[in-house]
Design a protein around this motif. Structure first.
Motif, PDB file in Angstrom:
ATOM      1  N   ASN A   7       0.691  -1.184   0.026  1.00 44.35           N
ATOM      2  CA  ASN A   7      -0.031   0.024   0.038  1.00 44.35           C
ATOM      3  C   ASN A   7       0.969   1.303  -0.275  1.00 44.35           C
ATOM      4  OD1 ASN A   7      -3.020   0.649   0.065  1.00 44.35           O
ATOM      5  ND2 ASN A   7      -2.110   2.090   1.897  1.00 44.35           N
ATOM      6  N   GLY A   8       1.915   1.126   0.803  1.00 41.91           N
ATOM      7  CA  GLY A   8       2.866   2.382   0.809  1.00 41.91           C
ATOM      8  C   GLY A   8       3.588   2.609  -0.467  1.00 41.91           C
ATOM      9  N   ILE A   9       3.791   1.425  -1.211  1.00 43.96           N
ATOM     10  CA  ILE A   9       4.400   1.552  -2.526  1.00 43.96           C
ATOM     11  C   ILE A   9       3.377   2.218  -3.624  1.00 43.96           C
ATOM     12  CG2 ILE A   9       5.333   0.303  -4.671  1.00 43.96           C
ATOM     13  CD1 ILE A   9       6.645  -1.675  -2.466  1.00 43.96           C
ATOM     14  N   GLY A  32      -0.317  17.310  11.729  1.00 45.11           N
ATOM     15  CA  GLY A  32       0.462  18.103  12.310  1.00 45.11           C
ATOM     16  C   GLY A  32       1.890  17.803  12.179  1.00 45.11           C
ATOM     17  N   SER A  33       2.230  16.513  11.839  1.00 44.21           N
ATOM     18  CA  SER A  33       3.525  16.054  11.333  1.00 44.21           C
ATOM     19  C   SER A  33       3.701  15.086  10.148  1.00 44.21           C
ATOM     20  CB  SER A  33       4.175  15.043  12.374  1.00 44.21           C
ATOM     21  OG  SER A  33       5.205  14.422  12.098  1.00 44.21           O
ATOM     22  N   HIS A  39       5.178   7.260   7.362  1.00 45.48           N
ATOM     23  CA  HIS A  39       4.952   5.919   8.223  1.00 45.48           C
ATOM     24  C   HIS A  39       4.153   5.200   6.992  1.00 45.48           C
ATOM     25  CE1 HIS A  39       6.092   6.581  12.507  1.00 45.48           C
ATOM     26  NE2 HIS A  39       6.988   6.918  11.626  1.00 45.48           N
ATOM     27  N   TRP A  40       3.240   5.970   6.381  1.00 43.61           N
ATOM     28  CA  TRP A  40       2.207   5.319   5.298  1.00 43.61           C
ATOM     29  C   TRP A  40       3.136   4.677   4.132  1.00 43.61           C
ATOM     30  CZ3 TRP A  40      -1.320   9.963   4.822  1.00 43.61           C
ATOM     31  CH2 TRP A  40      -2.155  10.317   5.960  1.00 43.61           C
ATOM     32  N   GLY A  43       5.319   1.443   4.856  1.00 45.92           N
ATOM     33  CA  GLY A  43       4.357   0.398   5.146  1.00 45.92           C
ATOM     34  C   GLY A  43       4.458   0.291   6.882  1.00 45.92           C
ATOM     35  N   ILE A  44       4.695   1.248   7.673  1.00 39.26           N
ATOM     36  CA  ILE A  44       4.772   0.979   8.936  1.00 39.26           C
ATOM     37  C   ILE A  44       3.220   1.232   9.646  1.00 39.26           C
ATOM     38  CG2 ILE A  44       5.533   2.023  11.279  1.00 39.26           C
ATOM     39  CD1 ILE A  44       8.097   3.132   9.556  1.00 39.26           C
ATOM     40  N   SER A  45       2.402   2.039   9.020  1.00 38.23           N
ATOM     41  CA  SER A  45       1.002   2.070   9.509  1.00 38.23           C
ATOM     42  C   SER A  45       0.264   2.607   7.979  1.00 38.23           C
ATOM     43  CB  SER A  45       0.818   3.750  10.389  1.00 38.23           C
ATOM     44  OG  SER A  45       1.295   4.553  10.046  1.00 38.23           O
TER      45      SER A  45
END
Length: 101
Positions: A7-9, A32-33, A39-40, A43-45
């Motif tokens: 999904n991140g890719i 805010g960050s 992270h998306w 692939g972390i979240s």
């Protein structure tokens, strides 16, 4: 199940196709960050549902085209279900004809 890495890719590819930077996405979503977007992409979240809908607007894509899952469409099951629905509909039609007569 959604594959966060894939999904991140995909999100990165969509952003690249539209010449959008991580900062552009962060500002559009009012995050805010900038770290959330990274992270998306890594692939972390995953984005929240609200952010997925906002990204859908930004990218002009349906949400399901942005997500990478592992669900496979089972054509055999779909064919059986379609056949079952057709049989039920035919039976229903015959009942209505019988009732009208």
């Amino acid at each position: 199940m959604i594959d966060k890495k894939k999904n991140g890719i995909r999100l990165r590819r969509i952003m690249d196709e539209r010449a959008l930077s991580v900062k552009d996405v962060q500002q559009y979503l009012g995050l805010g960050s900038i770290q959330s977007v990274y992270h998306w992409l890594n692939g972390i979240s995953m984005p929240t549902i609200d952010n997925l809908y906002a990204l859908s607007e930004l990218f002009q894509l349906p949400v399901d085209e942005m997500l990478c899952g592992n669900r496979q469409y089972d054509y055999k099951t779909a064919d059986r279900q379609n056949a079952r629905v057709k049989r039920l509909q035919a039976h229903h039609d015959r009942l209505l004809e019988h009732k009208a007569a």
